[in-house]
Design an enzyme around this catalytic site. Structure first.
Site, PDB file in Angstrom:
ATOM      1  CG  HIS A 186      31.726  82.496  45.307  1.00  0.00           C
ATOM      2  ND1 HIS A 186      32.014  81.379  44.556  1.00  0.00           N
ATOM      3  CD2 HIS A 186      30.430  82.778  45.054  1.00  0.00           C
ATOM      4  CE1 HIS A 186      30.953  81.013  43.880  1.00  0.00           C
ATOM      5  NE2 HIS A 186      29.972  81.846  44.167  1.00  0.00           N
ATOM      6  CG  ASP A 217      34.758  79.321  44.810  1.00  0.00           C
ATOM      7  OD1 ASP A 217      34.597  79.887  45.916  1.00  0.00           O
ATOM      8  OD2 ASP A 217      33.965  79.476  43.862  1.00  0.00           O
ATOM      9  CB  SER A 296      27.476  79.765  44.015  1.00  0.00           C
ATOM     10  OG  SER A 296      27.572  80.523  42.839  1.00  0.00           O
TER      11      SER A 296
END
Length: 443
Positions: A186, A217, A296
């Site tokens: 993402h 992911d 992230s």
């Protein structure tokens, strides 16, 4: 002149050879025993030895001062008070030393007054005297949290990807010495060109996104740089609740940020994704280490400095993602899963998805007893081969209780293709157990 012998100037001698002088006759000799040639001469003549007018033929007396008798004090020396006196080196050094001391004292006093007026002094001594070397904790041994962070920071990067909505900023880490970097899907989702990575020293490198797996992911970037220091991978299956961990990354674009916490829970099944977008499943590592937007894709590290997870999502009380912040609930993809997906992308360009070969119904199983109902099984798939049928309710997978369909999907994705798992299920009123060999579904 007849027989007279005359010389120019003075008449020194008569014709008959008798000596004569233009001076008066010498006084009679005295009884001085020290006269020249043993003759007694007048002391008056003793100081006329160099008289140019003296008759060179006249006897001369030399006066010699008598030697004082032993024990007789000599004459007192006479010093000319007007004679110049040489200065001693000691006096010069003494004057220089006194001058230097006075100058030093004056300079110190001025400095002290300036320090006091500037707020640097005040006469009050704060704190106790130090006791020599710093304590062991402050010396930062390699196994300390500070030592681990120092070792990992050169291998952690900030990831910048340009998308149609602007620039997405996340984190990542170096997986190989020749430039492969692991991050979240993402972070680079929708990128329109090469991604840029920024190292802890401020240097940058760019490269394409070579592969992505939206469901797990995970994405891989290949930058044009060699000689990098890759991270050391740990074993996420060996973690225990309470283990200390570090989260490293760029939260809110604050690069090289390190936060500490513990493993709060394991196999926390997460279903993430925006409405209408890609749905992502995690059997995640839960931690209370502070993680925010921008973390992230960064590593979750154990106390030995080994990467055990990839920080991915957080839980927040905020109404939307833009205002979400850390409340001590962060989740990371187990590194065993992330490493396997990244390896597939690098080696084959395509990730493999682990499947059980069955479709699950939505919501909880009827009856309120827990478990996940299988709506159907694929012919020849792993579930059918193990004896499972549509309508069976799967209660546990390798001993982990299941309550919702998300639990079964997330836990299956955690395992590698070919893994054998134990499935406890209920058919009707009977409970049974089966061994299922999971398979790979190449997307």
């Amino acid at each position: 002149m007849g027989g007279t012998n005359v010389t120019d100037g003075w008449n020194w001698r008569q014709p008959d050879g008798n000596a004569t002088s233009a001076y008066p006759p010498a006084p009679p000799p005295s009884a001085n025993p020290t006269s020249a040639a043993g003759a007694n001469s007048s002391p008056w003549w003793s100081d006329a030895l160099h008289d140019p007018w003296r008759d060179p033929q006249a006897p001369t007396a030399i006066v010699v001062n008598p030697v004082p008798a032993p024990g007789t004090p000599g004459p007192e020396p006479v010093v000319d008070p007007d004679a110049p006196r040489p200065r001693g080196l000691g006096r010069v050094m003494l004057v220089s030393l006194v001058t230097a001391l006075l100058a030093g004292m004056l300079g110190g006093a001025i400095g002290y007054v300036a320090a006091v007026r500037g707020g640097l002094g005040g006469g009050t001594v704060l704190g106790a005297p130090t006791g020599g070397e710093a304590p062991a904790a402050a010396q930062r041994p390699p196994e300390s949290l500070a030592g681990v962070a120092e070792r990992l920071l050169p291998s952690v990067v900030t990831v910048q990807a340009r998308t149609g909505r602007g620039v997405s900023v996340g984190s990542g880490f170096v997986a190989t010495a020749d430039g492969y970097v692991i991050t979240n899907d993402h972070v680079v989702e929708g990128s329109t060109g090469p991604a840029t990575v920024v190292f802890d020293d401020g240097s940058t490198a760019s490269g394409p996104v070579v592969g992505q797996d939206p469901e797990s992911d995970i994405a891989v970037i290949k930058i044009d740089r060699s000689g990098l220091v890759p991270v050391e991978f740990g074993d996420s299956d060996a973690l225990a609740v309470g283990d200390p961990v570090l989260a490293i990354g760029s939260p809110l674009s604050l690069a090289n940020t390190v936060t500490a916490g513990i493993v709060s829970a394991l196999d926390r099944t997460i279903q993430a994704g925006e409405p209408g977008g890609q749905v992502r499943y995690y059997a995640a590592i839960q931690t209370d280490a502070a993680v925010n937007q921008g973390n992230s894709g960064g590593p979750l590290v154990d106390s030995a400095g080994r990467v055990v997870g990839v920080n991915s999502v957080i839980k927040s009380l905020a109404a939307d993602e833009e205002t979400a912040g850390n409340i001590g609930l962060a989740f990371a993809i187990p590194i065993n899963q992330a490493k396997r997906v990244a390896q597939d992308i690098i080696d084959t360009g395509k990730p493999r998805r682990t499947v059980i070969g069955a479709q699950v119904g939505g919501g909880r199983a009827p009856g309120g007893a827990g478990g996940v109902r299988l709506s159907s099984v694929e012919p020849g798939g792993p579930a059918e081969s193990a004896g499972l049928r549509g309508g069976d309710v799967v209660l546990k997978l390798d001993g982990r209780p299941l309550a919702e369909a998300t639990d079964l999907i997330a836990l299956v994705r955690k395992y590698a293709p070919g893994s054998v798992v134990t499935v406890e299920y209920r058919r009707g009123t009977a409970q049974q157990t089966a061994s299922v060999t999971l398979a790979a579904d190449v997307k």
